[in-house]
Design an enzyme around this catalytic site. Structure first.
Site, PDB file in Angstrom:
ATOM      1  N   GLY A   6      57.459  65.412  42.813  1.00  0.00           N
ATOM      2  CA  GLY A   6      56.921  65.269  44.177  1.00  0.00           C
ATOM      3  C   GLY A   6      56.094  63.996  44.294  1.00  0.00           C
ATOM      4  N   GLU A  12      53.167  69.438  57.435  1.00  0.00           N
ATOM      5  CA  GLU A  12      53.198  70.818  57.949  1.00  0.00           C
ATOM      6  C   GLU A  12      52.466  71.678  56.929  1.00  0.00           C
ATOM      7  OE1 GLU A  12      54.400  71.807  60.805  1.00  0.00           O
ATOM      8  OE2 GLU A  12      55.846  70.271  61.422  1.00  0.00           O
TER       9      GLU A  12
HETATM   10  P1  NAD Z   1      52.334  73.797  47.568  1.00  0.00           P
HETATM   11  O1  NAD Z   1      51.483  72.832  48.287  1.00  0.00           O
HETATM   12  O2  NAD Z   1      51.842  74.357  46.298  1.00  0.00           O
HETATM   13  O3  NAD Z   1      53.755  73.108  47.213  1.00  0.00           O
HETATM   14  C1  NAD Z   1      54.561  72.542  48.225  1.00  0.00           C
HETATM   15  C2  NAD Z   1      55.483  71.503  47.590  1.00  0.00           C
HETATM   16  O4  NAD Z   1      54.713  70.391  47.153  1.00  0.00           O
HETATM   17  C3  NAD Z   1      56.242  71.996  46.371  1.00  0.00           C
HETATM   18  O5  NAD Z   1      57.556  71.493  46.429  1.00  0.00           O
HETATM   19  C4  NAD Z   1      55.462  71.379  45.221  1.00  0.00           C
HETATM   20  O6  NAD Z   1      56.202  71.220  44.048  1.00  0.00           O
HETATM   21  C5  NAD Z   1      55.079  70.048  45.824  1.00  0.00           C
HETATM   22  N1  NAD Z   1      53.930  69.373  45.200  1.00  0.00           N
HETATM   23  C6  NAD Z   1      52.919  69.922  44.479  1.00  0.00           C
HETATM   24  N2  NAD Z   1      52.023  68.960  44.117  1.00  0.00           N
HETATM   25  C7  NAD Z   1      52.496  67.795  44.634  1.00  0.00           C
HETATM   26  C8  NAD Z   1      52.012  66.452  44.628  1.00  0.00           C
HETATM   27  N3  NAD Z   1      50.872  66.125  44.022  1.00  0.00           N
HETATM   28  N4  NAD Z   1      52.729  65.504  45.279  1.00  0.00           N
HETATM   29  C9  NAD Z   1      53.862  65.821  45.935  1.00  0.00           C
HETATM   30  N5  NAD Z   1      54.379  67.082  45.968  1.00  0.00           N
HETATM   31  C10 NAD Z   1      53.699  68.052  45.331  1.00  0.00           C
HETATM   32  O7  NAD Z   1      52.700  74.952  48.620  1.00  0.00           O
HETATM   33  P2  NAD Z   1      53.430  76.339  48.383  1.00  0.00           P
HETATM   34  O8  NAD Z   1      52.527  77.258  47.628  1.00  0.00           O
HETATM   35  O9  NAD Z   1      54.814  76.121  47.877  1.00  0.00           O
HETATM   36  O10 NAD Z   1      53.598  76.877  49.891  1.00  0.00           O
HETATM   37  C11 NAD Z   1      52.622  77.590  50.594  1.00  0.00           C
HETATM   38  C12 NAD Z   1      51.900  76.706  51.590  1.00  0.00           C
HETATM   39  O11 NAD Z   1      52.836  76.054  52.457  1.00  0.00           O
HETATM   40  C13 NAD Z   1      50.992  77.499  52.510  1.00  0.00           C
HETATM   41  O12 NAD Z   1      49.775  76.815  52.648  1.00  0.00           O
HETATM   42  C14 NAD Z   1      51.745  77.529  53.827  1.00  0.00           C
HETATM   43  O13 NAD Z   1      50.928  77.710  54.962  1.00  0.00           O
HETATM   44  C15 NAD Z   1      52.401  76.193  53.812  1.00  0.00           C
HETATM   45  N6  NAD Z   1      53.541  76.174  54.729  1.00  0.00           N
HETATM   46  C16 NAD Z   1      53.389  75.507  55.914  1.00  0.00           C
HETATM   47  C17 NAD Z   1      54.417  75.508  56.829  1.00  0.00           C
HETATM   48  C18 NAD Z   1      54.268  74.786  58.147  1.00  0.00           C
HETATM   49  O14 NAD Z   1      55.296  74.503  58.764  1.00  0.00           O
HETATM   50  N7  NAD Z   1      53.066  74.476  58.585  1.00  0.00           N
HETATM   51  C19 NAD Z   1      55.622  76.158  56.541  1.00  0.00           C
HETATM   52  C20 NAD Z   1      55.743  76.812  55.312  1.00  0.00           C
HETATM   53  C21 NAD Z   1      54.685  76.811  54.405  1.00  0.00           C
END
Ligand code: NAD
Length: 544
Positions: A247, A285
Site C-alpha cells: 500500500g 473514504e
Molecule cells: P485499514 O485502514 O486497516 O486498511 C485499509 C487498506 O489500507 C488495506 O488494504 C490495508 O492493507 C491498506 N494499508 C494499511 N496501511 C497502509 C499504508 N501505510 N499505506 C497504504 N495502505 C495501507 O482499514 P480496514 O480495517 O481494512 O477497514 C475498516 C475501515 O474502513 C473502517 O474505518 C471503515 O469505516 C472504513 N471504510 C470506509 C468506507 C467509506 O466509504 N467511507 C467504506 C468501507 C470501509
C-alpha cells in the site's frame, strides 16, 4: 525513491504445497476458478505472478485457512506499475463508448457469477450471504451506470470574451488510478472505482485488504477474461495483493496519478499526507460514526427494524453502521423495549445459512476490540440493555469463529466529544442517549469528528426541513425514514463536516454516483482562436 522497492530478505515460511480444504470452502472456490490446493498467485498485470511473501486467507466463521497467496515481490510491483501505465496509454486511445461496451461485457461477466461471488464474500469476509450477493449487485449496478456515462462524460463549451474565440473544457483520461480498499466491502468498493475509472479511460491498480485476497482474485479473473477477449492489455485492471508495505509503495509511486483509499481514519491520514507531498490526487473514504435520531412521531414499525439492521447488519462492520441512537424522551421506553426485543431474537450463526442475520466479526483483533469496549462501558457505569453476556458455544466448525453478541448500551454521559461517542469502533455496539429537543440531537449528531451517514425518523415535514437544511445534519449522507446503512450507487458517497471539530475524520471523498466521475479525469481548458487577430484577455495591450 520507493522504499518498498529496496530488496529485503524474504520472510517466507516453508509451507506445504497442498492443503486439505473443507467441502464448505471448496464448493465456493471451485466455480470461481480458484485453485483448491497449493499457493495462489496474487498479482496480475496481464499475466498472473507472485514471488513475494505469503498471505493466508482465513475464514472468519470457522478459522479455517482457505488459501495461501503469494504477494508481488518488489520487482514484480515495479513491473506491474510500468505495465499499468502502458495499459493507460492503450485505453485512453479507445473512444469512450467503446470502453463502455467493454464495461458492459464486464458487467455481464460479474452478474453471471453473482451468487458464487456473493458466497465468496460471505466465506472470506464473514457478512451474511444476502449482503455478499448485494455487494456484487452493487458492482453490476455501477457498471450499468458507467456504461451510460461512457456516452455522457461531456465537457463544456464556454463563452469567450474575445471575438472569434471559443473555450472548451475537455475531460481527458487521467492516468493510473490506485485503489486501496478495506476488508469490509471486498468487491463493491473496487467496483465503484474501477467502473468509473475505466469508463474515463484510466488503467486501475487494485490493492485489496490483505484479509480478503480471494475476492479480489476472483473479480480480477472475471475482468481479465473480458479484457483479453477485447484485445485490451490485462494491466488495464492490475492487481497486487499485499499488506501495508505494498500500500505504501503504491501511495508513493509517481506512476499513480490518483489514489482512491478506503479504510481507517488512521491509515487515511498517512495516505492523504503522502500523496499530497508529491501533489498527487486522492479520494479518501474513511471511518463513519453514524447516528439515528428518532422523533416522537416516528413510525416505529419502520424505524426499529432499520435501526436493528444498521447496528447489527454486517456485525457492525459497515462504514455506515448505526453506532449512536438518539431517542426522544417521550418515546424512549417504547423504542428501547422494541429494539431489545429485536436484539433478543437474533443470535450469531453461519453467514452462509439463509436464516442467519448475524455473522462473525472479521478477525480475532475485532473480537478483542469488542471485549475491551464492553469492559470499558461497564467500568464507566453504562447500562447494558442487551447483549454483553457470554455467548453459548456454537457447534463445530463454527466453534472457532469470531462470533459475538450485539450490544445496546446507555453510557452515563451523552457528551459527543467523549468516549464512547467520539470514536468509530468497528463492532456491533449501539450507544443510546435520550434527548428533549431535535436541535440537541442534531448538535450531538454533528459534534463528532466523523461525518459519513445519519438518519432521522419522523413524519413531520418541519423536522425534515431542519434535518436536511443548512443547520441540520452535517454528514455526507442525510437520510429521512431510511437507516444509516445501505446506500444506492446513484448518489455520490462520502463524508462531510461543518462543525468545529479537530478533524474531518471521514475524508471528503465522493465515489460512485453524482458527479464522482469528474475526479477520474484531468480537465483541459482549451481556448481556440478562429479569427485573424490575437487579442489578449481582459483587454491587455502589448503592442510591439
Ligand atoms: P485499514 O485502514 O486497516 O486498511 C485499509 C487498506 O489500507 C488495506 O488494504 C490495508 O492493507 C491498506 N494499508 C494499511 N496501511 C497502509 C499504508 N501505510 N499505506 C497504504 N495502505 C495501507 O482499514 P480496514 O480495517 O481494512 O477497514 C475498516 C475501515 O474502513 C473502517 O474505518 C471503515 O469505516 C472504513 N471504510 C470506509 C468506507 C467509506 O466509504 N467511507 C467504506 C468501507 C470501509
Amino acid at each position: 525513491m520507493l522504499s518498498f522497492l529496496t530488496p529485503k530478505l524474504p520472510s517466507v515460511r516453508i509451507l506445504p504445497v497442498s492443503r486439505s480444504l473443507s467441502s464448505r470452502a471448496s464448493a465456493i472456490l471451485r466455480p470461481l476458478d480458484i485453485p483448491l490446493s497449493g499457493e495462489i498467485a496474487g498479482a496480475y498485470d496481464g499475466s498472473w505472478k507472485g514471488s513475494g511473501d505469503i498471505l493466508e486467507s482465513v475464514c472468519p466463521s470457522t478459522g479455517e485457512i482457505i488459501a495461501r497467496i503469494r504477494t508481488a515481490s518488489p520487482s514484480e510491483l515495479h513491473e506491474t506499475l510500468d505495465k499499468t501505465r502502458d495499459a493507460y496509454k492503450h485505453l485512453r486511445a479507445l473512444p469512450a463508448p467503446r470502453r463502455g461496451e467493454i464495461l458492459r461485457q464486464i458487467r455481464e461477466s460479474i452478474a453471471s457469477k453473482r451468487e458464487a461471488l456473493g458466497a465468496l464474500v460471505s466465506l472470506e469476509m464473514g457478512k451474511i450471504r444476502t449482503e455478499g450477493v448485494g455487494e456484487v449487485q452493487e458492482f453490476v449496478d455501477i457498471c450499468d451506470s458507467a456504461v451510460g456515462l461512457s456516452r455522457m462524460m461531456n465537457g463544456r463549451v464556454v463563452n469567450s470574451e474575445r471575438p472569434g474565440h471559443s473555450i472548451l473544457e475537455v475531460p481527458n483520461p487521467l492516468g493510473v488510478v490506485g485503489v486501496i480498499s478495506a476488508f469490509n466491502f471486498p468487491v463493491a468498493v473496487y467496483g465503484w472505482n474501477f467502473a468509473l475509472s475505466f469508463a474515463a479511460g484510466n488503467a486501475t491498480l487494485w490493492k485489496p485488504s490483505p484479509t480478503t485476497p480471494l475476492c479480489a482474485i476472483a473479480v480480477t479473473k472475471l475482468i481479465a477474461r473480458v479484457l483479453e477477449a477485447n484485445d485490451v492489455p490485462g494491466a488495464a485492471a492490475s492487481l497486487v495483493v499485499g499488506g501495508s508495505d505494498i500500500g505504501e509503495a503504491i501511495v508513493q509511486a509517481s506512476e499513480v496519478d490518483l489514489v482512491s483509499f478506503t479504510g481507517s481514519e488512521k491509515v487515511g491520514r498517512e495516505v492523504g499526507r503522502a500523496v499530497q507531498s508529491r501533489f498527487g490526487k486522492t479520494i479518501l473514504e474513511l471511518g463513519g460514526n453514524n447516528a439515528a435520531v428518532v422523533m416522537p412521531d416516528a413510525d416505529l414499525s419502520l424505524a426499529v427494524p432499520a435501526i436493528g439492521f444498521g447496528a447489527i447488519g454486517t456485525a457492525g462492520q459497515r462504514c455506515t453502521s448505526t453506532r449512536r441512537l438518539y431517542v426522544h424522551r417521550s418515546i424512549s421506553d417504547k423504542v428501547l423495549r422494541a429494539l431489545s426485543g429485536l436484539y433478543s431474537a437474533i443470535s450469531p450463526g453461519d453467514p452462509l445459512e439463509s436464516t442467519t442475520l448475524l455473522g462473525p466479526l472479521h478477525s480475532k483483533t475485532a473480537v478483542n476490540t469488542y471485549v475491551t469496549a464492553l469492559t470499558s462501558l461497564r467500568a464507566s457505569g453504562a447500562e447494558i440493555l442487551s447483549g454483553g453476556d457470554d455467548l453459548e458455544p456454537l457447534p463445530a466448525p463454527l466453534a472457532t469463529g469470531n462470533y459475538v453478541k450485539p450490544v445496546i448500551a446507555i453510557p452515563r454521559t451523552h457528551d459527543p466529544l467523549k468516549e464512547p461517542w467520539n470514536k468509530e469502533l468497528f463492532v456491533p455496539i449501539l450507544n443510546v442517549a435520550i434527548f428533549d429537543h431535535l436541535e440537541d440531537a442534531i448538535n450531538w449528531n454533528n459534534a463528532v469528528p466523523q461525518g459519513l451517514s445519519s438518519s432521522l425518523w419522523t413524519r413531520d415535514i418541519r423536522n425534515v426541513g431542519k434535518w436536511i437544511g443548512p443547520s441540520g445534519s452535517d454528514a455526507g449522507i442525510v437520510n429521512v425514514n431510511v437507516g444509516t446503512s445501505g446506500a444506492e450507487i446513484g448518489a455520490a458517497f462520502g463524508g462531510n463536516k461543518v462543525h468545529k471539530c479537530l478533524s474531518q475524520s471521514t475524508g471528503w471523498g465522493r465515489e460512485s454516483g453524482g458527479d464522482a466521475w469528474k475526479q477520474y479525469v484531468r480537465w483541459s481548458a482549451c481556448t481556440i482562436n478562429f479569427s485573424d487577430n490575437a487579442p489578449l484577455a481582459q483587454g491587455v495591450n502589448f503592442s510591439i
